[in-house]
Design an enzyme around this catalytic site. Structure first.
Site, PDB file in Angstrom:
ATOM      1  N   HIS A  94      38.770 -14.676  27.661  1.00 28.35           N
ATOM      2  CA  HIS A  94      38.179 -15.496  26.599  1.00 28.35           C
ATOM      3  C   HIS A  94      36.676 -15.599  26.778  1.00 28.35           C
ATOM      4  O   HIS A  94      36.121 -15.313  27.836  1.00 28.35           O
ATOM      5  CB  HIS A  94      38.788 -16.904  26.608  1.00 28.35           C
ATOM      6  CG  HIS A  94      38.463 -17.694  27.845  1.00 28.35           C
ATOM      7  ND1 HIS A  94      39.057 -17.450  29.058  1.00 28.35           N
ATOM      8  CD2 HIS A  94      37.567 -18.697  28.070  1.00 28.35           C
ATOM      9  CE1 HIS A  94      38.569 -18.267  29.970  1.00 28.35           C
ATOM     10  NE2 HIS A  94      37.645 -19.039  29.401  1.00 28.35           N
ATOM     11  N   ASP A  96      33.898 -18.750  26.255  1.00 27.29           N
ATOM     12  CA  ASP A  96      34.066 -20.204  26.212  1.00 27.29           C
ATOM     13  C   ASP A  96      33.836 -20.795  24.816  1.00 27.29           C
ATOM     14  O   ASP A  96      32.825 -20.516  24.160  1.00 27.29           O
ATOM     15  CB  ASP A  96      33.110 -20.880  27.215  1.00 27.29           C
ATOM     16  CG  ASP A  96      33.607 -20.764  28.659  1.00 27.29           C
ATOM     17  OD1 ASP A  96      34.826 -20.607  28.862  1.00 27.29           O
ATOM     18  OD2 ASP A  96      32.759 -20.841  29.581  1.00 27.29           O
ATOM     19  N   HIS A 246      35.537 -13.716  30.026  1.00 25.47           N
ATOM     20  CA  HIS A 246      35.907 -13.910  31.425  1.00 25.47           C
ATOM     21  C   HIS A 246      37.373 -14.291  31.560  1.00 25.47           C
ATOM     22  O   HIS A 246      38.036 -14.609  30.568  1.00 25.47           O
ATOM     23  CB  HIS A 246      34.983 -14.921  32.109  1.00 25.47           C
ATOM     24  CG  HIS A 246      34.925 -16.240  31.430  1.00 25.47           C
ATOM     25  ND1 HIS A 246      34.201 -16.442  30.273  1.00 25.47           N
ATOM     26  CD2 HIS A 246      35.497 -17.432  31.726  1.00 25.47           C
ATOM     27  CE1 HIS A 246      34.337 -17.703  29.891  1.00 25.47           C
ATOM     28  NE2 HIS A 246      35.120 -18.333  30.749  1.00 25.47           N
TER      29      HIS A 246
HETATM   30 FE   FE2 Z   1      36.174 -20.175  30.483  1.00 24.32          FE
END
Ligand code: FE2
Length: 296
Positions: A94, A96, A246
């Site tokens: 994903h 953030d 990440h």
């Molecule tokens: Fe994250």
């Protein structure tokens, strides 16, 4: 002290030394770090002296801070999100907070408790992914838009604590329409802007959408595009959330793992045609004010 920047891999990641991130930084150092981040996408510092207040001060060098999260309150400080394995493990690729219209520009993660084995963070360059697409796929991606949301359509909870966290996480529903290819506001680089908050690609059926995302995502997660960071306690990882994805590897059994996250407010993403993302559901102005984000 002189800033020393050593690449970790060809496409992503550098270790930075010669700077104490727990101290106030001068404008020239901040400028050099910003350039290094634009180039390497992810920077790692040894920061044994850094605490939450210091992490906030460091992140604030790069712009206004967001609050901890749109729905999850900071436990001790308004701008710090506790990333704790007890609340769930982020073993999904994903970027953030992409379910809001202006996701954070920069994420900083500080390691506090690290398991005795495993618990690495993977960070992928979505710019390298975009560059590696065949031209026809690149052109197709340029034209696509996706709907991102914080409401998961699957349930994968291991404990009551995780269930409670998930309930808070989803307490306000957000939906945002983002381009699948985003132009980086500072470098002009293009990157695939997808990840696990994507619910569907506009104009495609759910099944088609899933297959197309799997196709594009395979370029993001190509091993050559990834930095695999093996943590020590007392380190600071800073990554450009506008052009990376990440993943926190769940390979440490039931050992504790705690980090704290502070994020810098971001601008509204822009497509290759100059069209901006739009919020469809949910107001995130308490999380990341738009006025400050646009100016950043
Ligand atoms: Fe994250």
């Amino acid at each position: 002290m002189t800033l020393v920047i050593n690449k970790i891999t060809a496409h992503i990641g550098a270790r930075v030394s010669g700077v104490d991130v727990s101290e106030a930084l001068d404008a020239e150092t901040v400028n050099q770090l910003r350039q290094a981040l634009n180039q390497h996408k992810a920077l790692v510092f040894d920061a044994p002296e850094l605490d939450s207040a210091g992490q906030e001060r460091f992140a604030a060098n790069f712009g206004d801070l967001t609050t901890a999260h749109p729905t999850v309150p900071g436990q001790n400080r308004a701008n710090v999100l506790e990333v704790d394995a007890e609340n769930g493990k982020a073993n999904e690729w994903h970027t953030d907070v992409t379910f809001v219209v202006n996701p954070p520009a920069i994420s900083t993660l500080r390691s506090i408790v690290i398991p005795s084995y495993g618990g690495e963070t993977l960070i992928a360059s979505s710019a390298a992914a975009y560059r590696s697409l065949p031209e026809q796929l690149r052109r197709w991606a340029d034209s696509l838009w996706a709907i991102h949301t914080n409401i998961y359509d699957y349930v994968k909870v291991r404990s009551d604590k995780e269930e409670q966290y998930r309930t808070v996480f989803q307490s306000t529903q957000y939906e945002t329409r983002h381009p699948v290819v985003r132009v980086h506001p500072e470098t002009g680089e293009k990157g695939l802007f997808i990840g696990s908050f994507v619910k569907q690609i506009e104009g495609l059926s759910k099944t088609e959408s899933k297959d197309v995302l799997r196709l594009f995502q395979a370029y993001v997660t190509k091993p050559e595009h990834i930095l695999r960071w093996s943590w020590q306690p007392g380190q600071l990882l800073v990554f450009d959330n506008r052009i990376t994805q990440h993943y926190a590897i769940d390979n440490y059994d039931d050992q504790p793992r705690k980090l704290s996250r502070v994020t810098v407010a971001g601008d509204i993403p822009v497509s290759v045609n100059g069209e901006r993302s739009e919020a469809l559901l949910g107001d995130a102005s308490h999380y990341s004010p738009l006025e400050s984000a646009n100016a950043a």
